[in-house]
Design a protein around this motif. Structure first.
Motif, PDB file in Angstrom:
ATOM      1  N   TYR A  17       0.671  -1.276   0.169  1.00 19.14           N
ATOM      2  CA  TYR A  17       0.115  -0.018  -0.177  1.00 19.14           C
ATOM      3  C   TYR A  17       0.934   1.257   0.050  1.00 19.14           C
ATOM      4  O   TYR A  17       0.683   2.288  -0.752  1.00 19.14           O
ATOM      5  N   CYS A  18       1.973   1.233   0.965  1.00 17.91           N
ATOM      6  CA  CYS A  18       2.778   2.222   1.108  1.00 17.91           C
ATOM      7  C   CYS A  18       3.527   2.579  -0.216  1.00 17.91           C
ATOM      8  O   CYS A  18       3.743   3.709  -0.824  1.00 17.91           O
ATOM      9  N   GLU A  19       3.747   1.506  -0.908  1.00 22.26           N
ATOM     10  CA  GLU A  19       4.600   1.509  -2.100  1.00 22.26           C
ATOM     11  C   GLU A  19       3.867   2.273  -3.154  1.00 22.26           C
ATOM     12  O   GLU A  19       4.402   3.004  -4.144  1.00 22.26           O
ATOM     13  N   GLU A  20       2.593   1.878  -3.159  1.00 22.61           N
ATOM     14  CA  GLU A  20       1.650   2.701  -4.239  1.00 22.61           C
ATOM     15  C   GLU A  20       1.024   3.732  -3.949  1.00 22.61           C
ATOM     16  O   GLU A  20       0.370   4.353  -4.778  1.00 22.61           O
ATOM     17  N   PHE A  21       1.365   4.248  -2.915  1.00 18.07           N
ATOM     18  CA  PHE A  21       0.803   5.353  -2.416  1.00 18.07           C
ATOM     19  C   PHE A  21       1.024   6.751  -3.157  1.00 18.07           C
ATOM     20  O   PHE A  21       2.014   6.993  -3.525  1.00 18.07           O
ATOM     21  N   THR A  22       0.157   7.634  -3.473  1.00 19.44           N
ATOM     22  CA  THR A  22       0.261   8.826  -4.162  1.00 19.44           C
ATOM     23  C   THR A  22       0.114   9.969  -3.322  1.00 19.44           C
ATOM     24  O   THR A  22      -0.879  10.409  -2.793  1.00 19.44           O
ATOM     25  N   PHE A  23       1.349  10.733  -3.382  1.00 26.59           N
ATOM     26  CA  PHE A  23       1.306  11.826  -2.629  1.00 26.59           C
ATOM     27  C   PHE A  23       0.856  13.047  -3.270  1.00 26.59           C
ATOM     28  O   PHE A  23       0.792  13.276  -4.680  1.00 26.59           O
ATOM     29  N   ARG A  24       0.548  14.080  -2.443  1.00 26.49           N
ATOM     30  CA  ARG A  24       0.034  15.416  -3.062  1.00 26.49           C
ATOM     31  C   ARG A  24       1.140  16.644  -2.702  1.00 26.49           C
ATOM     32  O   ARG A  24       1.881  16.452  -1.737  1.00 26.49           O
ATOM     33  N   PRO A  25       1.381  17.594  -3.532  1.00 24.06           N
ATOM     34  CA  PRO A  25       2.599  18.576  -3.078  1.00 24.06           C
ATOM     35  C   PRO A  25       2.456  19.035  -1.828  1.00 24.06           C
ATOM     36  O   PRO A  25       3.332  19.647  -1.099  1.00 24.06           O
ATOM     37  N   ASP A  26       1.060  19.195  -1.421  1.00 24.72           N
ATOM     38  CA  ASP A  26       0.926  19.836  -0.045  1.00 24.72           C
ATOM     39  C   ASP A  26       0.727  18.869   1.159  1.00 24.72           C
ATOM     40  O   ASP A  26       0.379  19.397   2.172  1.00 24.72           O
ATOM     41  N   ASP A  27       0.956  17.602   0.942  1.00 29.23           N
ATOM     42  CA  ASP A  27       1.243  16.766   1.980  1.00 29.23           C
ATOM     43  C   ASP A  27       2.119  17.113   2.841  1.00 29.23           C
ATOM     44  O   ASP A  27       3.326  17.721   2.553  1.00 29.23           O
ATOM     45  N   ILE A  28       2.064  16.743   4.139  1.00 34.67           N
ATOM     46  CA  ILE A  28       2.910  17.284   5.267  1.00 34.67           C
ATOM     47  C   ILE A  28       3.562  15.802   5.651  1.00 34.67           C
ATOM     48  O   ILE A  28       2.611  14.903   6.206  1.00 34.67           O
ATOM     49  N   LEU A  29       4.720  15.387   5.646  1.00 32.55           N
ATOM     50  CA  LEU A  29       5.382  14.220   5.974  1.00 32.55           C
ATOM     51  C   LEU A  29       6.242  14.415   7.235  1.00 32.55           C
ATOM     52  O   LEU A  29       7.160  15.111   7.040  1.00 32.55           O
ATOM     53  N   ILE A  30       5.730  13.864   8.363  1.00 32.16           N
ATOM     54  CA  ILE A  30       6.986  13.820   9.513  1.00 32.16           C
ATOM     55  C   ILE A  30       7.630  12.672   9.411  1.00 32.16           C
ATOM     56  O   ILE A  30       7.177  11.491   9.267  1.00 32.16           O
ATOM     57  N   VAL A  31       8.829  12.818   9.355  1.00 33.56           N
ATOM     58  CA  VAL A  31       9.786  11.704   9.008  1.00 33.56           C
ATOM     59  C   VAL A  31      10.669  11.697  10.537  1.00 33.56           C
ATOM     60  O   VAL A  31      11.217  12.617  10.964  1.00 33.56           O
ATOM     61  N   THR A  32      10.949  10.459  11.073  1.00 30.20           N
ATOM     62  CA  THR A  32      11.751  10.361  12.211  1.00 30.20           C
ATOM     63  C   THR A  32      12.225   8.909  12.304  1.00 30.20           C
ATOM     64  O   THR A  32      11.513   8.040  11.613  1.00 30.20           O
ATOM     65  N   TYR A  33      13.444   8.722  12.783  1.00 31.64           N
ATOM     66  CA  TYR A  33      13.744   7.264  13.232  1.00 31.64           C
ATOM     67  C   TYR A  33      12.981   7.019  14.573  1.00 31.64           C
ATOM     68  O   TYR A  33      12.873   8.012  15.322  1.00 31.64           O
ATOM     69  N   PRO A  34      12.816   5.834  14.805  1.00 30.19           N
ATOM     70  CA  PRO A  34      11.954   5.334  15.936  1.00 30.19           C
ATOM     71  C   PRO A  34      12.444   6.131  17.263  1.00 30.19           C
ATOM     72  O   PRO A  34      13.666   6.105  17.260  1.00 30.19           O
ATOM     73  N   LYS A  35      11.780   6.668  18.147  1.00 30.95           N
ATOM     74  CA  LYS A  35      11.888   7.082  19.380  1.00 30.95           C
ATOM     75  C   LYS A  35      12.686   8.343  19.419  1.00 30.95           C
ATOM     76  O   LYS A  35      13.465   8.808  20.143  1.00 30.95           O
ATOM     77  N   SER A  36      12.311   9.341  18.422  1.00 28.48           N
ATOM     78  CA  SER A  36      12.887  10.716  17.832  1.00 28.48           C
ATOM     79  C   SER A  36      12.072  11.803  18.026  1.00 28.48           C
ATOM     80  O   SER A  36      12.382  12.713  17.779  1.00 28.48           O
ATOM     81  N   GLY A  37      10.539  11.400  18.651  1.00 30.39           N
ATOM     82  CA  GLY A  37      10.062  12.633  18.802  1.00 30.39           C
ATOM     83  C   GLY A  37       8.603  12.489  17.796  1.00 30.39           C
ATOM     84  O   GLY A  37       8.012  13.428  17.711  1.00 30.39           O
ATOM     85  N   THR A  38       8.390  11.480  17.260  1.00 29.05           N
ATOM     86  CA  THR A  38       7.354  11.135  16.440  1.00 29.05           C
ATOM     87  C   THR A  38       5.820  11.478  17.109  1.00 29.05           C
ATOM     88  O   THR A  38       5.234  12.189  16.757  1.00 29.05           O
ATOM     89  N   THR A  39       5.461  10.897  18.182  1.00 30.16           N
ATOM     90  CA  THR A  39       4.221  11.283  19.154  1.00 30.16           C
ATOM     91  C   THR A  39       4.140  12.543  19.370  1.00 30.16           C
ATOM     92  O   THR A  39       2.928  13.255  19.120  1.00 30.16           O
ATOM     93  N   TRP A  40       5.116  13.318  19.754  1.00 30.78           N
ATOM     94  CA  TRP A  40       5.180  14.770  19.825  1.00 30.78           C
ATOM     95  C   TRP A  40       4.819  15.284  18.763  1.00 30.78           C
ATOM     96  O   TRP A  40       3.809  16.434  18.734  1.00 30.78           O
ATOM     97  N   MET A  41       5.362  14.977  17.641  1.00 32.53           N
ATOM     98  CA  MET A  41       5.077  15.836  16.276  1.00 32.53           C
ATOM     99  C   MET A  41       3.624  15.277  15.697  1.00 32.53           C
ATOM    100  O   MET A  41       3.038  16.275  15.356  1.00 32.53           O
ATOM    101  N   GLN A  42       3.196  14.478  16.188  1.00 29.93           N
ATOM    102  CA  GLN A  42       1.847  13.778  15.998  1.00 29.93           C
ATOM    103  C   GLN A  42       0.663  14.803  16.439  1.00 29.93           C
ATOM    104  O   GLN A  42      -0.481  14.890  16.021  1.00 29.93           O
ATOM    105  N   GLU A  43       1.219  15.578  17.768  1.00 30.45           N
ATOM    106  CA  GLU A  43       0.376  16.388  18.339  1.00 30.45           C
ATOM    107  C   GLU A  43       0.804  17.900  17.890  1.00 30.45           C
ATOM    108  O   GLU A  43      -0.415  18.503  17.642  1.00 30.45           O
ATOM    109  N   VAL A  44       1.812  17.854  17.975  1.00 26.65           N
ATOM    110  CA  VAL A  44       2.216  19.484  17.437  1.00 26.65           C
ATOM    111  C   VAL A  44       1.658  19.992  16.047  1.00 26.65           C
ATOM    112  O   VAL A  44       0.807  20.966  15.898  1.00 26.65           O
ATOM    113  N   VAL A  45       1.680  19.057  15.008  1.00 25.98           N
ATOM    114  CA  VAL A  45       1.555  19.494  13.553  1.00 25.98           C
ATOM    115  C   VAL A  45       0.317  19.674  13.314  1.00 25.98           C
ATOM    116  O   VAL A  45      -0.146  20.441  12.854  1.00 25.98           O
ATOM    117  N   PRO A  46      -0.672  18.818  13.704  1.00 26.76           N
ATOM    118  CA  PRO A  46      -2.202  19.053  13.508  1.00 26.76           C
ATOM    119  C   PRO A  46      -2.483  20.480  14.105  1.00 26.76           C
ATOM    120  O   PRO A  46      -3.518  21.154  13.867  1.00 26.76           O
TER     121      PRO A  46
END
Length: 287
Positions: A27-56
């Motif tokens: 599913y991920c391999e075939e996913f179609t992005f839009r130019p205005d998508d926002i992608l939070i990229v992290t190595y695990p345990k680097s603040g993902t949960t925090w960003m999932q709160e802040v960015v929305p």
């Protein structure tokens, strides 16, 4: 259970099969992005949960409704995880917000063609190691970490979930599409969360008042966010995450590695870091 039983190898890195079965990766391999998508990229345990709160909250201009009513794995889903295919992400209005733990080379064709906006978060690898050590001890879909010495060798060799921290960071700081990327440090969010909110809002083209930024920063201080049932992973059944062993959101501080590593382990880690990062000119907050 062993690595072979719990993990599969995808594009050269270990991924937990329970969270990332073959159909989710497809599913991920075939996913179609839009130019205005926002992608939070992290190595695990680097603040993902925090960003999932802040960015929305930045995108929704401080409106808390979403973060208080929708679990973070649905409000900002990981594209490679089994939930993503069930969420009708194609129907979501822009700007959509996603997360991924992928290395740069693992991103799909649509990503490189579309170049959505990327927020790449980095954290001191000794703290990533420490947080990971506690996490591996409480999550049933991950291999038991063993002793800190044993886990450190796996961590330094990249024989853990999502591979090498060193490779992950180097892949993203060397990305060519820098005009659509913002680099953020976990440590700067701890030091000045409001300033970090302001920086992210500017990058995302959101003009927020000082009051709204204050409100977002106040809600997203670790101790406040930890109370949010939609964010603290308390909704996850105990058979998957035993939070009696270790809370998923433990401390949210910088420097907790000093409470785990011995002097000898610190020296071992420093030597490996120096060797693996010797060609890197990028300036990290912890150097």
């Amino acid at each position: 259970m062993t690595e072979a039983e719990l993990y599969s190898v995808y594009k050269g890195v270990h991924v937990p099969t329970h969270l990332h079965p073959p159909e989710s990766l497809k599913y991920c391999e075939e996913f179609t992005f839009r130019p205005d998508d926002i992608l939070i990229v992290t190595y695990p345990k680097s603040g993902t949960t925090w960003m999932q709160e802040v960015v929305p909250l930045i995108v929704n201009e401080g409106d808390l409704t979403l973060v208080l009513t929708v679990p973070n794995w649905d409000r900002v889903p990981w594209l490679e995880e089994h939930r993503a295919a069930q969420l009708n992400l194609e129907q979501r209005p822009s700007p959509r917000i996603f997360a991924t733990h992928f290395h740069h080379h693992m991103m799909n064709e649509s990503y490189f063609k579309t170049k959505p906006r990327v927020l790449y978060v980095m954290r001191n690898p000794k703290d990533v190691f420490t947080s990971s050590y506690h996490y591996y001890g409480m999550a049933s879909y991950l291999v038991n970490p063993g002793t800190p010495d044993e886990f450190m060798e796996k961590f330094l060799d990249g024989k853990i979930m999502f591979g090498s921290w060193f490779d992950h960071v180097k892949s993203w700081i060397n990305a060519e599409e820098k005009e659509s990327m913002l680099y953020i440090f976990y440590e700067e969010m701890i030091t000045d969360l409001k300033g970090s909110v302001e920086k992210m809002a500017k990058f995302l083209g959101k003009s927020l008042s000082q009051d709204v930024m204050e409100k977002i920063a106040d809600h997203c201080v670790f101790k406040n966010m930890k109370q949010n049932k939609m964010s603290n992973f308390s909704l996850v059944p105990e058979e998957y995450m035993d939070q009696k062993r270790s809370e998923f959101m433990r401390k949210g501080i910088a420097g907790d590695w000093k409470n785990l590593l011995t002097n000898a382990q610190e020296q071992r880690f420093n030597a490996a870091y120096k060797d693996k990062m010797k060609d890197v000119t990028f300036k990290f907050m912890w150097d």
